[in-house]
Motif scaffolding. Structure first.
Motif, short mmCIF file in Angstrom:
data_model
loop_
_atom_site.label_atom_id
_atom_site.label_comp_id
_atom_site.label_asym_id
_atom_site.label_seq_id
_atom_site.Cartn_x
_atom_site.Cartn_y
_atom_site.Cartn_z
N LYS A 135 0.77 -1.23 0.04
CA LYS A 135 0.03 -0.02 0.12
C LYS A 135 1.14 1.34 0.04
N GLU A 136 1.80 1.04 0.86
CA GLU A 136 2.94 2.39 0.89
C GLU A 136 3.25 2.84 -0.56
N ILE A 137 4.43 1.46 -1.18
CA ILE A 137 5.00 1.74 -2.01
C ILE A 137 3.63 3.00 -3.45
N VAL A 138 2.76 1.93 -3.35
CA VAL A 138 1.33 2.31 -4.41
C VAL A 138 1.38 3.73 -4.09
N ARG A 139 0.88 4.19 -2.91
CA ARG A 139 0.82 5.36 -2.68
C ARG A 139 2.21 6.60 -2.86
N SER A 140 3.20 6.00 -2.81
CA SER A 140 4.34 7.00 -2.77
C SER A 140 5.00 6.94 -3.95
N GLU A 141 5.15 5.86 -4.42
CA GLU A 141 5.73 5.81 -5.71
C GLU A 141 5.20 5.65 -6.92
N ARG A 142 5.69 7.12 -7.83
CA ARG A 142 5.38 6.92 -9.09
C ARG A 142 5.38 6.27 -10.16
N ASN A 143 6.44 5.96 -9.83
CA ASN A 143 7.00 4.63 -11.13
C ASN A 143 6.26 4.04 -10.63
N PHE A 144 6.22 3.25 -9.70
CA PHE A 144 5.14 1.77 -9.37
C PHE A 144 3.86 2.23 -9.65
N ARG A 145 3.13 3.05 -9.82
CA ARG A 145 2.16 3.44 -10.07
C ARG A 145 2.03 3.50 -12.15
N ILE A 146 3.22 3.15 -12.48
CA ILE A 146 3.15 3.54 -13.49
C ILE A 146 3.51 2.22 -14.34
N HIS A 147 4.08 1.30 -13.67
CA HIS A 147 3.82 -0.01 -13.84
C HIS A 147 3.36 -0.92 -13.71
N LEU A 148 2.32 -0.42 -13.01
CA LEU A 148 0.70 -1.07 -12.31
C LEU A 148 -0.04 -0.44 -13.67
N THR A 149 -0.11 0.01 -14.09
CA THR A 149 -1.25 0.87 -15.10
C THR A 149 -0.72 -0.12 -16.27
N ILE A 150 0.33 -0.08 -16.89
CA ILE A 150 0.89 -1.31 -17.75
C ILE A 150 0.51 -2.57 -17.55
N THR A 151 0.58 -2.59 -16.54
CA THR A 151 0.34 -4.32 -15.89
C THR A 151 -1.20 -4.05 -16.70
N ALA A 161 18.83 -1.49 -12.26
CA ALA A 161 17.92 -2.83 -12.15
C ALA A 161 16.33 -3.12 -12.88
N VAL A 162 16.25 -1.73 -13.08
CA VAL A 162 14.84 -1.70 -12.86
C VAL A 162 14.15 -1.35 -14.25
N LEU A 163 15.77 -0.87 -14.71
CA LEU A 163 15.66 -0.64 -16.05
C LEU A 163 15.89 -1.76 -17.43
N VAL A 164 16.88 -3.01 -16.54
CA VAL A 164 17.13 -4.17 -17.53
C VAL A 164 16.01 -4.50 -17.07
N ALA A 165 14.93 -4.84 -16.27
CA ALA A 165 13.81 -5.39 -16.11
C ALA A 165 12.56 -5.18 -17.27
N ALA A 166 13.02 -3.30 -17.49
CA ALA A 166 11.36 -2.89 -18.01
C ALA A 166 12.19 -3.33 -19.56
N ALA A 188 11.46 -5.56 -9.17
CA ALA A 188 12.46 -4.95 -9.53
C ALA A 188 12.17 -3.56 -8.89
N GLU A 189 10.75 -2.96 -8.76
CA GLU A 189 10.62 -2.13 -8.85
C GLU A 189 10.09 -1.03 -7.08
N VAL A 190 10.13 -2.99 -6.27
CA VAL A 190 9.70 -2.96 -5.10
C VAL A 190 11.07 -3.09 -4.46
N THR A 191 12.12 -3.46 -4.58
CA THR A 191 12.76 -3.74 -4.27
C THR A 191 13.92 -1.92 -4.66
#
Length: 125
Positions: A22-38, A100-105, A68-71
């Motif tokens: 919940k915290e990462i969804v709330r605070s991390e814009r890039n994670f929300r972008i990854h969720l949208t793409i998901t 590492a996130v860039l490689v995964a993406a 990778a984004e959470v880590t």
């Protein structure tokens, strides 16, 4: 240890993990972008009728990117806590974690093209 205490510990551990998500969804814009793409990838996969194997590859790839984004976020928050002032070593640590996130993406885009392009191509041509 009683079974009841073990169950309570499992529930507490799960609630900590859920709070972290919940915290990462709330605070991390890039994670929300990854969720949208998901969500878009899953909708596209449903529309294109992916096979079970293709779904497995897509789900593993999504898991790779989100993990990778959470880590990366955990590493960044740890560095900010330990070294709030700007420090060259802290920057390197953060940059490597972001790499590492860039490689995964990038890997996920390649896998997405390999799986989705032939299906999209057959619909277009």
């Amino acid at each position: 240890m009683s079974l009841e205490l073990k169950d309570k510990r499992k529930i507490i551990g799960f609630s900590y993990a859920w709070n972290g998500l919940k915290e990462i969804v709330r605070s991390e814009r890039n994670f929300r972008i990854h969720l949208t793409i998901t969500v878009l990838v899953i909708i596209t996969g449903l529309l294109l009728h992916l096979s079970a194997l293709e779904w497995g590859i897509i789900i593993l790839t999504i898991g790779l990117v989100l993990t990778a984004e959470v880590t990366n976020s955990a590493i960044e928050k740890t560095i900010d806590y330990l070294r709030p002032e700007i420090h060259p070593s802290a920057k390197v640590i953060k940059d490597v974690a972001a790499g590492a996130v860039l490689v995964a993406a990038v890997i996920s885009v390649v896998i997405g093209v390999l799986i989705f392009w032939p299906k999209i191509e057959s619909l277009i041509f």
